[in-house]
Enzyme design. Structure first.
Site: not given
Ligand code: FAD
Ligand code: NAI
Length: 472
Positions: A36, A39, A149, A192, A325, A451
């Protein structure tokens, strides 16, 4: 290969997909390492995603509730002040505690934690550029799991500085509450983050290209209901609208928008613009070209049903490959990928992966939307029940939203469940289990639910499918 591989499994990436895969592999008795580069373990989810955003959502909700909601509950409070610095500190404390927790789990299970950037240089070889500098290290592996990721998709013409033009990473770390905020993209991140800053006092406008909010996968009824609720909370929506360009100055950003199908142009002023138009797989610098592993047109690592790339002992899981994702989806794949290695079989039911949006009220769903079912041509039943008729929601003065079931008309099998309501994210677990076990709405409707609980709304929505609810 002349040299014996040093590890049975090397996982690249320590997010929910990668760290879970690493722990599982070690539990299976395989010699395992996880590389990773950031850090800290936990990936996007723990460091800049799920966890910090939920901390801010929870605490901004409490603040907003104290300001606007506790008086009519018989609680008079004096001056209420926001201490944003402390709110951010609380967020960081949660994040650090959890990421350190994974480090502890690595130690407990005997996973080698390698801090650095991994590049695949051969079919069984990874070179690691150590985070703390020094010589490049060579790690040999019988099996490699790619779990690198995703990253925010940039918006062409708007350079991200994470201060004025931010992705979610900047949006969870703002030092001040922006007076005005424009959110590009009305998907899950957009809604969110809009919730957090709107509750803390920002005037938030959400610009969405499509005609509905919620991103891909949200049922149309639910998206409409959610938009109505969020509008009542003070958010402004511009649907069917595209952002054409942005002008960034010292103190503000002007976002130029126009109707998606062409039309009147308008400039929206903001102190902060959040770009939330989706995320894309991250494989930069991973060296996939060195072993001929291919990406699809969206940058996703191409894998088969056992997560194998073109090189069969190199697998890919989580955001880096196909599918939703979501952290829990990545975790399921982490476990399944390891089981394919250790046992030869694994299992993920992609029809039963829940989605939760942590606004207030929450939105949660599993299975198909009504639009998807309709498109299959199958005849179906709908059963819904509003929280305004649920005793606990009424008692809690928190009764917006509803539960909606979609079932097969012929067999009564549940095809999809969609909830907007308090704690919908917890309630959906029952729906996931129901779908996993192939339940009918009658199975749920004939199951006793305590309930007074919110879960009675779940039971009554099921009853509405095959019979009638009692309380509506
Ligand atoms: P990641 O979590 O992205 O982890 C990948 C890791 O690989 C990173 O730490 C990166 O540094 C490391 N890495 C990359 N390349 C290399 C390399 N070459 N060598 C070493 N390390 C490397 N999902 C939910 O289910 N619920 C939520 O509430 C939710 N909220 C979210 C809110 C936000 C703001 C965002 C951005 C995402 C949210 N997601 C949520 C989505 C969720 O974070 C991702 O789906 C999830 O983290 C994916 O896991 P992953 O292990 O595939 O990748
Ligand atoms: P998203 O795919 O959920 O939504 C992106 C939105 O932007 C869509 O409604 C799309 O139509 C719109 N869009 C795209 N291009 C545009 C443009 N040029 N102008 C205006 N609107 C545009 O993606 P988002 O919200 O960025 O989240 C990314 C991923 O992170 C999601 O796939 C989600 O699964 C994950 N995530 C999950 C959370 C959770 O599970 N609670 C919380 C936050 C993120």
């Amino acid at each position: 290969a002349s040299e014996a591989p040093e590890h049975d499994v090397v996982v690249i990436g320590g997010g929910p997909g990668g760290y879970v895969a690493a722990i599982k592999a070690a539990q299976e008795g395989l010699k395992t390492a996880c590389i990773e580069k950031r850090g800290a373990l936990g990936g996007t989810c723990l460091n800049v995603g799920c966890i910090p955003s939920k901390s801010l959502l929870n605490n901004s909700h409490i603040y907003h509730q104290i300001l606007h909601d506790v008086k009519n509950r018989g609680i008079d409070v004096g001056d209420v002040k926001l201490n944003l610095q402390q709110m951010m500190k609380a967020k960081e404390t949660s994040v650090t505690g959890l990421t350190k927790g994974i480090e502890f789990l690595f130690k407990k299970n005997g996973v080698d934690y390698i801090k650095g950037t991994g590049t695949i240089t051969g079919e069984n070889e990874i070179k690691v550029n150590p985070l703390e500098g020094g010589e490049v290290q060579t790690v040999r592996a019988k099996n490699i799991i790619i779990a690198t990721g995703s990253e925010a998709t940039p918006f062409p013409g708007l350079t991200i500085d994470e201060k004025r033009v931010v992705t979610s990473t900047g949006a969870i770390a703002l030092e001040q509450v922006p007076k005005k905020m424009v959110v590009i993209g009305g998907g899950i991140i957009g809604l969110e983050m809009a919730s957090v800053w709107s509750r803390l006092g920002s005037e938030v406008t959400i610009v969405e290209y499509l005609g509905a909010i919620g991103g891909p996968g949200m049922d149309a009824d639910m998206a409409k209901t959610m938009q109505r609720i969020l509008t009542k909370q003070g958010m402004k929506f511009k649907l069917n609208t595209k952002v054409v360009s942005g002008d960034v100055s010292e103190s503000s950003v002007a976002v130029n928008v126009e109707a998606a199908k062409g039309g009147k142009a308008e400039a929206l002023d903001a102190d902060v613009v959040l770009v939330a138009i989706g995320r894309r797989p991250y494989t930069t610098g991973l060296g996939l070209e060195n072993v001929g592993i291919e990406l699809d047109e969206r940058g996703r690592v191409i894998v088969d049903s056992e997560y194998r790339t073109k090189v069969p002992h190199i697998r890919a899981i989580g955001d880096a490959t196909f599918g939703a994702m979501l952290a829990h989806k990545a975790e399921e794949e982490g476990i399944a990928a390891v089981e394919y290695i250790s046992k030869g079989y694994g299992h993920v039911n992609y029809g039963a992966i829940p989605s939760v949006m942590y606004t207030h009220p929450e939105a949660a769903w599993v299975g198909q939307t009504e639009q998807e079912v309709k498109a299959t041509g199958k005849e179906y039943n709908i059963g819904s029940f509003p929280f305004s008729a649920n005793s606990r929601a009424k008692t809690n003065l928190d009764s917006e939203g509803m539960v909606k079931f979609i079932t097969d008309k012929e067999t009564d099998r549940i095809l999809g469940i969609h909830i907007i309501g308090p704690n919908a994210g917890e309630m959906i677990a029952e729906g996931v289990l129901a779908i996993e076990y192939g339940a009918s709405s009658e199975d749920i409707g004939r199951t006793s639910h305590a309930h007074p609980t919110l879960s009675e709304a779940f039971k009554e929505a099921a009853m509405a499918c095959y019979s009638k609810p009692i309380h509506a």
